[in-house]
Scaffold this motif. Sequence first.
Motif, PDB file in Angstrom:
ATOM      1  N   VAL A 223       0.852  -1.198   0.000  1.00  0.00           N
ATOM      2  CA  VAL A 223       0.000   0.000   0.000  1.00  0.00           C
ATOM      3  C   VAL A 223       0.887   1.247   0.000  1.00  0.00           C
ATOM      4  N   GLN A 224       1.908   1.233   0.856  1.00  0.00           N
ATOM      5  CA  GLN A 224       2.766   2.407   1.023  1.00  0.00           C
ATOM      6  C   GLN A 224       3.447   2.816  -0.291  1.00  0.00           C
ATOM      7  N   HIS A 225       3.897   1.831  -1.054  1.00  0.00           N
ATOM      8  CA  HIS A 225       4.559   2.147  -2.332  1.00  0.00           C
ATOM      9  C   HIS A 225       3.552   2.305  -3.475  1.00  0.00           C
ATOM     10  N   HIS A 226       2.293   2.391  -3.151  1.00  0.00           N
ATOM     11  CA  HIS A 226       1.225   2.618  -4.129  1.00  0.00           C
ATOM     12  C   HIS A 226       1.059   1.483  -5.135  1.00  0.00           C
ATOM     13  N   CYS A 227       1.510   0.283  -4.793  1.00  0.00           N
ATOM     14  CA  CYS A 227       1.275  -0.869  -5.675  1.00  0.00           C
ATOM     15  C   CYS A 227      -0.234  -1.151  -5.687  1.00  0.00           C
ATOM     16  N   ALA A 228      -0.832  -1.018  -4.476  1.00  0.00           N
ATOM     17  CA  ALA A 228      -2.228  -1.404  -4.307  1.00  0.00           C
ATOM     18  C   ALA A 228      -3.153  -0.579  -5.194  1.00  0.00           C
ATOM     19  N   GLY A 229      -2.790   0.709  -5.399  1.00  0.00           N
ATOM     20  CA  GLY A 229      -3.628   1.615  -6.171  1.00  0.00           C
ATOM     21  C   GLY A 229      -4.033   1.043  -7.519  1.00  0.00           C
ATOM     22  N   CYS A 230      -3.085   0.384  -8.198  1.00  0.00           N
ATOM     23  CA  CYS A 230      -3.382  -0.188  -9.513  1.00  0.00           C
ATOM     24  C   CYS A 230      -3.658  -1.691  -9.457  1.00  0.00           C
ATOM     25  N   HIS A 231      -2.929  -2.399  -8.571  1.00  0.00           N
ATOM     26  CA  HIS A 231      -2.985  -3.867  -8.607  1.00  0.00           C
ATOM     27  C   HIS A 231      -4.134  -4.460  -7.783  1.00  0.00           C
ATOM     28  N   ARG A 232      -4.914  -3.617  -7.110  1.00  0.00           N
ATOM     29  CA  ARG A 232      -6.066  -4.180  -6.402  1.00  0.00           C
ATOM     30  C   ARG A 232      -7.361  -3.776  -7.088  1.00  0.00           C
ATOM     31  N   GLY A 233      -7.251  -3.452  -8.372  1.00  0.00           N
ATOM     32  CA  GLY A 233      -8.459  -3.058  -9.097  1.00  0.00           C
ATOM     33  C   GLY A 233      -8.604  -1.555  -9.049  1.00  0.00           C
TER      34      GLY A 233
END
Length: 316
Positions: A223-233
């Motif tokens: 989440v912190q590195h903003h991976c989640a922003g794109c990779h969680r839909g």
Amino acid sequence: MWDFPLFPDQASTNAPKLDALMLFELGVLVFFTMAILLFVLAFCVRYRRGNAADRSHPPTHSKAMEAVWIVIPAILSVVMYAWSTRLFFDLYEAPADATQIDVVGKQWMWYVQHSQGRSETNELHVPLGRPMKLNMTSQDVLHSFYIPAFRIKQDVLPGRYTSLWFEPTKVGVYNLFCAEYCGTNHSLMIGKVHVMEPADYEAWLSEKGVGPSQAEEGGRLFVQHHCAGCHRGSQTVQAPRLEGVYGKPVPIQDGKDVHFVTADDRYIRDSILLPKDQVVAGYEPIMPSFKDQISETDLLKIIAYIKSIANGETSQ
Ligand code: CUA
């Protein structure tokens, strides 16, 4: 189990196997070296100046002797080859049930991260009688991870993962060395390996309280590195979902063709650091590179997280 007096402790299942091969090869070497030396000495004495030994020329050809010096070394070579190759494969491939521990080498220390959350520096705590796999990388230059009592040594390289495995057989404290010259304080890049009873090891793991596991830490970094922003839909960015990806083949766009790569540690690492080099088929090459922005230890945590969402260990 036997102990050879000049060798370090034998503290892993691999140690006696490697020592047996080593002693066999040493035995062959010593036997032939001594035999040749004895012949040299005997001929020196027998054909010395002034001695009345028969010096007439021997027959120039002996099929029997040729056969002996071809067949015996050939058999010995095949035995050594088969024996050491077998052992090499045993040592190379960790058992499927081995517990993974991540290791990062840096000038000049060893950082060790247990999957349950606890980390340590220049020390490695492991349980007796359980196969353990070390997943290793370097933050800077070449190092080499070496535990003489376990008879294991493996180069630790920047930019890729190498691994080692062992199963400790004796409770005790053993030496850990860096065996690759890595700069001024190479000789201080040493540590201790503690082999503990499994119950003591479990207690040690939770001694400082049960913190977040390696995978949970990775989820936080995701989440912190903003991976989640794109990779969680995401509504705006189309990026592959990562649940269930680990260990599966991934289609990679390769010019006009598609080839498949298994999503292992190395693949995930490369996807984070060099995303343009392996674009998943059907997706735009828009992911930015995280090179020089994530430490090796954090990368290992993110990989542990992606692995865990494949196995269904942690949820999002
Ligand atoms: Cu690290 Cu020598």
